[in-house]
Design an enzyme around this catalytic site. Sequence first.
Site, PDB file in Angstrom:
ATOM      1  N   ARG A 105       5.387  30.908  32.827  1.00 34.48           N
ATOM      2  CA  ARG A 105       6.203  29.964  32.063  1.00 34.48           C
ATOM      3  C   ARG A 105       6.149  30.273  30.572  1.00 34.48           C
ATOM      4  O   ARG A 105       5.123  30.717  30.045  1.00 34.48           O
ATOM      5  CB  ARG A 105       5.792  28.511  32.338  1.00 34.48           C
ATOM      6  CG  ARG A 105       4.659  27.888  31.541  1.00 34.48           C
ATOM      7  CD  ARG A 105       3.295  28.439  31.897  1.00 34.48           C
ATOM      8  NE  ARG A 105       3.013  28.542  33.305  1.00 34.48           N
ATOM      9  CZ  ARG A 105       2.465  27.562  34.026  1.00 34.48           C
ATOM     10  NH1 ARG A 105       2.110  26.449  33.444  1.00 34.48           N
ATOM     11  NH2 ARG A 105       2.189  27.740  35.295  1.00 34.48           N
ATOM     12  N   GLY A 160       3.050  29.004  25.749  1.00 31.96           N
ATOM     13  CA  GLY A 160       2.841  29.275  27.173  1.00 31.96           C
ATOM     14  C   GLY A 160       2.642  30.767  27.348  1.00 31.96           C
ATOM     15  O   GLY A 160       1.617  31.311  26.953  1.00 31.96           O
ATOM     16  N   CYS A 161       3.634  31.431  27.934  1.00 27.40           N
ATOM     17  CA  CYS A 161       3.562  32.878  28.173  1.00 27.40           C
ATOM     18  C   CYS A 161       2.327  33.209  29.011  1.00 27.40           C
ATOM     19  O   CYS A 161       1.487  34.030  28.609  1.00 27.40           O
ATOM     20  CB  CYS A 161       3.590  33.684  26.875  1.00 27.40           C
ATOM     21  SG  CYS A 161       4.998  33.274  25.829  1.00 27.40           S
ATOM     22  N   HIS A 162       2.189  32.514  30.109  1.00 30.28           N
ATOM     23  CA  HIS A 162       1.104  32.779  31.054  1.00 30.28           C
ATOM     24  C   HIS A 162       1.461  32.166  32.407  1.00 30.28           C
ATOM     25  O   HIS A 162       2.424  31.398  32.514  1.00 30.28           O
ATOM     26  CB  HIS A 162      -0.221  32.195  30.532  1.00 30.28           C
ATOM     27  CG  HIS A 162      -0.233  30.705  30.387  1.00 30.28           C
ATOM     28  ND1 HIS A 162      -0.144  30.061  29.177  1.00 30.28           N
ATOM     29  CD2 HIS A 162      -0.302  29.730  31.318  1.00 30.28           C
ATOM     30  CE1 HIS A 162      -0.164  28.753  29.365  1.00 30.28           C
ATOM     31  NE2 HIS A 162      -0.252  28.519  30.655  1.00 30.28           N
ATOM     32  N   ALA A 163       0.673  32.518  33.417  1.00 33.90           N
ATOM     33  CA  ALA A 163       0.745  31.852  34.723  1.00 33.90           C
ATOM     34  C   ALA A 163      -0.654  31.353  35.046  1.00 33.90           C
ATOM     35  O   ALA A 163      -1.635  31.743  34.392  1.00 33.90           O
ATOM     36  CB  ALA A 163       1.220  32.835  35.784  1.00 33.90           C
TER      37      ALA A 163
END
Length: 138
Positions: free
Chosen positions: A95, A47-50
Site C-alpha cells: 500500500r 506507507g510503501c510497504h506490505a
Amino acid sequence: MKIVMYDFKTSADERGALSAVEGGKDIPFEIKRVYYIYSTKPEVRRGCHAHKSLKQVLVCMKGSCKILLDDGKERQEIRMDMPGKGLFIGEMVWREMYDFSPDCVLVVLASDHYDENDYIRDHVDFIKAAGHSRDHSP
Ligand code: TYD
C-alpha cells in the site's frame, strides 16, 4: 483485485453525524492498535510497504487522500474521502498513501501491535513473497 470497503453504521440528524465501528463485528478482527496520520505534506507518499500478517482498516476521518493497493498481480487506486467508510487491507498487500489534502486525518485500525518484523519494505521482496501467498480477502 477485490476491494473491500465497509459502510459503518452512521446516524445522522440535525445535530450532525456519528459513525460506529465495533472490532470483530463491523470489521473482521479485534482492534489491537489505532494510529492516525495527519499534517501530511501534499507531495508526500507514505506507507510503501506490505505486512506479512497484519490486517488493517483505513478510515479517512477528514479531508481526502488516495491509496494504491497492489497484491502482486494487480494495482488499484482508491480515493478516500468518506468518514463513514473503511477500506480493508489484508496481509500481503502493498500500500501507498498520497495526494493528502492539508486537512486529511487518516485513521488506521490494526489487528495487532506494532512489529517491525511484520513489514516488507522492499517492493522486489514483496513481489517475490506475494508469488507464494494466497487469497487476502477478509
Ligand atoms: P512509518 O512506518 O514510516 O509510517 P508510514 O507507513 O505511514 O509511512 O512510521 C513512522 C514512525 O512511527 C516510525 O518510526 C515507526 C513509528 N510507528 C509506531 O511507533 N507505531 C505504529 O503503530 C506505527 C504505524 C508507526
